[in-house]
Design an enzyme around this catalytic site. Structure first.
Site, mmCIF file in Angstrom:
data_model
loop_
_atom_site.group_PDB
_atom_site.id
_atom_site.type_symbol
_atom_site.label_atom_id
_atom_site.label_comp_id
_atom_site.label_asym_id
_atom_site.label_seq_id
_atom_site.Cartn_x
_atom_site.Cartn_y
_atom_site.Cartn_z
ATOM 1 C CG ASP A 4 -2.235 0.824 0.864
ATOM 2 O OD1 ASP A 4 -2.178 1.641 -0.089
ATOM 3 O OD2 ASP A 4 -3.250 0.671 1.540
HETATM 4 C C1 NOJ Z 1 -4.059 3.860 -0.028
HETATM 5 C C2 NOJ Z 1 -5.238 2.946 0.096
HETATM 6 O O1 NOJ Z 1 -5.196 2.258 1.317
HETATM 7 C C3 NOJ Z 1 -5.336 1.954 -1.035
HETATM 8 O O2 NOJ Z 1 -6.521 1.231 -0.905
HETATM 9 C C4 NOJ Z 1 -5.252 2.648 -2.350
HETATM 10 O O3 NOJ Z 1 -5.428 1.749 -3.403
HETATM 11 C C5 NOJ Z 1 -3.904 3.344 -2.428
HETATM 12 N N1 NOJ Z 1 -3.822 4.331 -1.371
HETATM 13 C C6 NOJ Z 1 -3.668 4.022 -3.774
HETATM 14 O O4 NOJ Z 1 -4.475 5.131 -3.914
#
Ligand code: NOJ
Length: 772
Positions: free
Chosen positions: A304
């Protein structure tokens, strides 16, 4: 492109394919369909031949993902990163970009990767297509309320169509995190509290995004996230610690991930949280042992946003280099915005701290998905301006969004059939800042959508012209402009619109009050400790009620709310979530009865925040009831009931349904190969056509590990004309009757079971059977 062609011709060796074909041999899954993606020998050969000529830096480059230069969906990167990103792109040191969208921009970055880098390896372009790209469908929690797997699959397919036309070929969806805690803002992004429903929806969404052929230009790779446990963050606070036992992990958290794997999902995202002391990003047990080894997942895992470096804050990695080492060894294949792979992996390999095999495996997984997407055949296959123009926001996509929106609306309460509204001769006062809000229905994951582009409730209702409609705001929910990145300011003081609203309510036959949360009040980083109507809205509702009891409360929100007062006083309540671009049309059609609601809650609605986490599949405990009335020694609150206000699976219709003749046939009652047939007769006893979600729950009374009081094990969406009857049949087998014991074995144990069938989780239509 030129380089790519050369490589394929010169190095096109056909190599032996390793035996990592995903299989579904064990019954350790709730996934009923085995749609595993088998590996393609031609692709494997191409991947291996390409890998054989890549330098270590180029392989690590594939494991590096950068954010684009425009949108941000996480903390801002440091100054000066932009130039570095361009340089790395041209060196072939970037495998993927996220948040680059639109054919023009995607083409521009793809061109650098393909035409300037030595090997010309195309980028995979990722984006959060969570519930639509530019045309928004309902938030995933709302879609889940439809329990309509075909519609959910279609919604994902439509989103893939629109996103792919804008150059995107990978979505960071579906989020399959089970959550029981409405305080957590991201419940809006999932399928609710139940692993069985969550698994079915995970499969539908993966199929919808990926279609039956990933190489088509209208399908995109899906991503099951966040692996794992993110939905169980302590106290519902986003990013918080997760500590769960193996029974919860195996029986509640893992099933939708396993189902997505078996449905062939091509990527996974790990998670911000630590799980039992180990950050998910550095968690070998999760990524290598479970996902890649036990489940034979053949795609790749992306971290993430910044979650590799965040392991330092967790107190797990000492510095960036340590974070890279831990993440790579644990099985994280791609680094999203931590910059630690590109900075440190090559050195770590030289120092022998990360084996080259690990780099090869990660690069191979990423290249495999790129080949499957057909990016090596044509890196610009998603970059057709004419197609982008034709598809973006098309009539067909809006029709699909409207259809999904109607299917997602839950009728929570309808005393004296106040709904549907009569179409003429009625004077209506429409009240609430959200009633004219064209932005909030888009939800919080709508980076590709235009601001204020949804149809408001006001616009939807204005189309019914034979009634008099007076709109007055009453109160705003929030102050100022709301955005994805900054905290939403709630209006807690401004009641200047109250008087006008009260007058309007006084003079109207019926009040339609549209209240709830603004779009950016749920979602990432948006946990709440209070779950009532935010700001001055509760007060407004009570003031309106003083002058007119005929109130229809339309809720717009991204999570279960506490509605105890409303439930006691307001005769009709419609849960309309955040329904996307067509929100107002869908709500108006349901209010006026042009669409008969059939949705059912995918999450319990608490009576008070103190009950949270609250869920229908709880354990009985040793003291489920008071032995004598008035004694305290049983599991309860002294100031609140144990039950939720609205149970999981609850939802009304404008018609009524009757359940009769529940029958059980033990075709095979042995625990080795159980096969139990359950049938029930469903009648539409009301005056109009309607749909009912017939739900089947079981209770395994005594087991080697205690079982929940009820577990959903089947459901069917049935459409019946007035007075029509249908027999609905389910089959229970080892997949539905078993569970993971504490040795992590899937077992079906002998003993008595009760089966419950009905229109919600609190149904009392039940019968017993025995497994020997
Ligand atoms: C953080 C989020 O937790 C995740 O779900 C998302 O896909 C990413 N950012 C990218 O935006």
């Amino acid at each position: 492109m030129k380089n790519r062609t050369i490589i394929i011709i010169v190095f096109g060796l056909v190599l032996f394919i390793s035996g990592c074909n995903p299989s579904n041999e064990s019954p350790k899954t709730l996934a009923v369909e085995n749609a595993s993606v088998g590996l393609n020998s031609e692709i494997e050969a191409k991947v291996d031949s390409l890998l054989s000529i890549m330098t270590i830096e180029e392989k690590i480059g594939q494991m590096n993902q950068y954010n684009g230069f425009w949108d941000l969906t996480g903390p801002k990167p440091a100054e000066g990163d932009e130039a570095k990103k361009y340089e790395h792109l041209s060196k072939g040191w970037v495998g993927s970009m996220l948040n680059v969208r639109g054919v023009k921009d995607v083409k521009a970055v793809q061109k650098i990767a393909v035409e300037e880098s030595r090997l010309g390896i195309p980028l995979i372009i990722g984006f959060d297509v969570i519930h639509g790209y530019k045309t928004m469908s309902p938030i995933p929690l709302a879609e889940s309320a439809s329990w309509d797997l075909k519609a959910i699959e279609k919604s994902a397919a439509v989103a893939a169509q629109e996103a792919s036309a804008a150059g995107i070929n990978w979505t960071f969806a579906p989020m399959v995190d089970i959550s029981r805690d409405a305080r957590w803002g991201r419940v809006m992004e999932g399928a609710g509290e139940d692993p069985f429903l969550g698994s079915k929806i995970a499969i539908a969404r993966v199929k919808g995004f990926q279609g039956d052929n990933l190489a088509k230009n209208n399908t995109i790779a899906a991503c099951a996230k966040h692996f794992a446990g993110y939905g169980f963050s302590e106290s519902g606070r986003d990013y918080n610690t997760v500590d769960v036992g193996s029974s919860t992990l195996n029986n509640i958290i893992f099933p939708p991930f396993r189902a997505a794997t078996d449905a062939g999902v091509r990527t996974f995202m790990n998670s911000f949280n630590e799980l039992n002391g180990i950050p998910a990003t550095g968690n070998k047990f999760l990524q290598r042992d479970i996902l890649k080894n036990d489940w034979k997942f053949s795609g790749f895992i992306v971290s993430d946003w910044g979650s590799m470096t965040e392991m330092i804050n967790h107190g797990y990695a000492e510095d960036d280099k340590d974070a890279a080492k831990i993440a790579a060894n644990a099985g994280s294949d791609m680094d999203m915005e931590s910059y630690v792979y590109i900075e440190h992996l090559a050195t770590l390999v030289k120092e022998g701290k990360v084996k080259e095999d690990i780099i090869n495996d990660a690069a191979k997984r990423i290249l495999r998905v790129k080949y499957e997407l057909g990016l090596f055949d044509d890196p610009y296959k998603y970059c057709d301006e004419a197609r982008e123009k034709e598809i973006t926001g098309s009539k067909e996509i809006h029709e699909a969004a409207l259809d999904m929106a109607k299917k997602s609306i839950v009728l929570l309460k309808n005393d004296n059939n106040l709904l549907p509204l009569k179409k003429e001769g009625v004077s209506i006062a429409l009240i609430g800042g959200l009633a004219s809000d064209k932005d909030s229905p888009l939800g919080s994951w709508r980076i590709g959508a235009d601001d204020n582009s949804a149809v408001s409730v006001l616009e939807g209702m204005q189309q019914y012209k034979e009634n008099s409609l007076l709109y007055t705001k009453g109160a705003d929910v929030s102050i100022g402009k709301t955005s994805f990145v900054s905290e939403t300011k709630i209006n807690t003081t401004d009641k200047s619109g109250f008087e006008e609203a009260i007058q309007a309510a006084k003079n109207a036959d019926i009040v339609v009050a549209v209240l709830g949360e603004v779009g950016f009040q749920s979602g990432e980083g948006r946990s709440r400790t209070a779950l009532g109507l935010p700001g001055v809205q509760q007060e407004l509702l009570e003031e309106l009620y003083k002058v007119n009891n005929n109130i229809v409360l339309v809720l717009n929100n991204g999570r279960p709310l506490v509605l105890d007062w409303a439930d006691k006083h307001i005769p009709a309540i419609l849960e309309a979530w955040q329904l996307g671009s067509q929100s107002g049309n869908a709500i108006a059609q349901v209010l006026y009865g042009d669409y008969n609601p059939s949705a059912k809650l995918p999450m319990s609605f608490p009576r008070s925040v103190g009950q949270v986490p609250i869920y229908y599949n709880y354990k009985n405990t040793g003291r489920p009831k008071a032995s004598d009335p008035g004694t305290v020694f049983w599991t309860h609150y002294s100031d609140e009931q144990n039950t939720p206000l609205y149970v999981f699976g609850h939802g009304l219709s404008y018609t009524t349904f009757e359940y009769k003749d529940l029958k059980i046939e033990g075709i095979n009652t042995s625990s080795a190969t159980p096969n139990i047939k359950v049938s029930v007769t469903l009648t539409n006893s009301g005056e109009r056509q309607g749909k009912e979600v017939v739900q089947l729950y079981i209770r395994d009374h005594f087991a080697s590990v205690t079982r929940p009081v009820k577990e959903l094990k089947g459901f069917e969406l049935v459409s019946l004309e007035s007075k029509e009857t249908k027999q609905v049949t389910f089959e229970l087998d080892s997949e539905t009757l078993g569970f993971f014991n504490n040795q992590n074995e899937w077992v079906v144990e002998s003993g008595t079971f009760t089966v419950f069938v009905g229109g919600s989780s609190d149904t009392s239509t039940k019968a017993d059977f025995e497994i020997k």
